[in-house]
Design a protein around this motif. Structure first.
Motif, PDB file in Angstrom:
ATOM      1  N   UNK A  87      17.520 -33.124  14.879  1.00  0.00           N
ATOM      2  CA  UNK A  87      16.356 -34.444  15.017  1.00  0.00           C
ATOM      3  C   UNK A  87      15.470 -33.636  14.354  1.00  0.00           C
ATOM      4  N   UNK A  88      15.177 -33.873  13.803  1.00  0.00           N
ATOM      5  CA  UNK A  88      13.503 -33.418  13.657  1.00  0.00           C
ATOM      6  C   UNK A  88      12.140 -33.337  13.948  1.00  0.00           C
ATOM      7  N   UNK A  89      11.767 -32.080  14.324  1.00  0.00           N
ATOM      8  CA  UNK A  89      10.749 -31.850  15.200  1.00  0.00           C
ATOM      9  C   UNK A  89       9.626 -33.020  15.103  1.00  0.00           C
ATOM     10  N   UNK A  90       9.258 -33.775  14.140  1.00  0.00           N
ATOM     11  CA  UNK A  90       8.016 -34.229  14.379  1.00  0.00           C
ATOM     12  C   UNK A  90       8.663 -36.112  14.838  1.00  0.00           C
ATOM     13  N   UNK A  91       9.778 -35.958  14.681  1.00  0.00           N
ATOM     14  CA  UNK A  91      10.766 -37.447  15.540  1.00  0.00           C
ATOM     15  C   UNK A  91      10.624 -36.944  17.208  1.00  0.00           C
ATOM     16  N   UNK A  92      11.294 -35.446  17.483  1.00  0.00           N
ATOM     17  CA  UNK A  92      11.110 -35.280  18.458  1.00  0.00           C
ATOM     18  C   UNK A  92       9.608 -35.466  19.672  1.00  0.00           C
ATOM     19  N   UNK A  93       8.448 -34.808  18.748  1.00  0.00           N
ATOM     20  CA  UNK A  93       7.192 -34.457  18.728  1.00  0.00           C
ATOM     21  C   UNK A  93       6.762 -35.997  19.341  1.00  0.00           C
ATOM     22  N   UNK A  94       7.310 -37.292  18.995  1.00  0.00           N
ATOM     23  CA  UNK A  94       6.757 -38.733  19.164  1.00  0.00           C
ATOM     24  C   UNK A  94       7.238 -39.082  20.664  1.00  0.00           C
ATOM     25  N   UNK A  95       8.440 -38.743  20.694  1.00  0.00           N
ATOM     26  CA  UNK A  95       9.103 -38.689  21.646  1.00  0.00           C
ATOM     27  C   UNK A  95       8.691 -38.589  22.744  1.00  0.00           C
ATOM     28  N   UNK A  96       8.716 -37.021  22.740  1.00  0.00           N
ATOM     29  CA  UNK A  96       7.810 -36.288  24.219  1.00  0.00           C
ATOM     30  C   UNK A  96       6.395 -37.783  24.324  1.00  0.00           C
ATOM     31  N   UNK A  97       5.797 -37.684  23.696  1.00  0.00           N
ATOM     32  CA  UNK A  97       4.535 -38.989  22.880  1.00  0.00           C
ATOM     33  C   UNK A  97       4.737 -40.164  24.213  1.00  0.00           C
ATOM     34  N   UNK A 121      17.972 -33.882   5.987  1.00  0.00           N
ATOM     35  CA  UNK A 121      17.412 -34.832   5.333  1.00  0.00           C
ATOM     36  C   UNK A 121      15.886 -35.094   5.266  1.00  0.00           C
ATOM     37  N   UNK A 122      15.257 -35.251   5.995  1.00  0.00           N
ATOM     38  CA  UNK A 122      14.329 -35.906   5.927  1.00  0.00           C
ATOM     39  C   UNK A 122      12.487 -34.739   4.904  1.00  0.00           C
ATOM     40  N   UNK A 123      13.789 -33.309   5.065  1.00  0.00           N
ATOM     41  CA  UNK A 123      12.834 -32.190   4.696  1.00  0.00           C
ATOM     42  C   UNK A 123      13.421 -33.053   2.623  1.00  0.00           C
ATOM     43  N   UNK A 124      14.370 -33.595   2.514  1.00  0.00           N
ATOM     44  CA  UNK A 124      14.986 -33.190   0.818  1.00  0.00           C
ATOM     45  C   UNK A 124      14.437 -34.515   0.674  1.00  0.00           C
ATOM     46  N   UNK A 125      13.502 -34.943   1.042  1.00  0.00           N
ATOM     47  CA  UNK A 125      13.802 -36.699   0.525  1.00  0.00           C
ATOM     48  C   UNK A 125      12.177 -36.822   0.955  1.00  0.00           C
ATOM     49  N   UNK A 126      11.197 -35.638   1.575  1.00  0.00           N
ATOM     50  CA  UNK A 126       9.313 -35.682   1.562  1.00  0.00           C
ATOM     51  C   UNK A 126       9.108 -34.817   1.125  1.00  0.00           C
TER      52      UNK A 126
END
Length: 135
Positions: A57-67, A99-104
């Protein structure tokens, strides 16, 4: 204020400032945008970068869940989190780091494009009205 409006300031850090991972960046941007007053709590997210250091799970996504966890509670938190993860999956194809790194990810900007997409989705979820029915 929106998370997208401030995320670049946490991605592009002044020289000599501590490097932040994607979870910390998303959390700090949401903290500022939503006036959560949780500065200093980003250290708890050190192990969440790089997809929990395993490409999951992407850190950006988990940071959003924390917020979201600081802004919402109970059923509203549960519904906002589910909507957030499902929207990331729908718009990005996955919530996972590799997959997110591969895409963006780009050589020049690193994960900045990923973080910007995640920030826009987080803003969308925050603005989405959800009606919670009483049991």
């Amino acid at each position: 204020m929106k998370v997208f409006d401030v995320i670049d300031k946490y991605i592009t850090r002044p020289e000599g400032a501590p490097k932040l991972n994607c979870a910390q960046i998303t959390f700090l941007a949401a903290n500022e945008a939503w006036n959560l007053g949780k500065e200093g709590n980003e250290d708890m997210l050190r192990g969440f970068g790089g997809g929990l250091n395993m490409g999951i799970v992407c850190g950006g996504v988990t940071g959003g869940v924390a917020a979201l966890g600081y802004k919402y509670q109970g059923k509203m938190l549960r519904e906002k989190t589910k909507l957030y993860i499902n929207t990331v999956r729908e718009k990005c194809g996955s919530e996972n780091c590799i997959p997110l790194k591969d895409k963006y990810r780009t050589e020049e900007d690193g994960c900045k494009p990923t973080m910007q997409v995640i920030a826009r989705i987080l803003d969308e979820i925050d603005a989405t009205e959800i009606v919670i029915e009483e049991e």
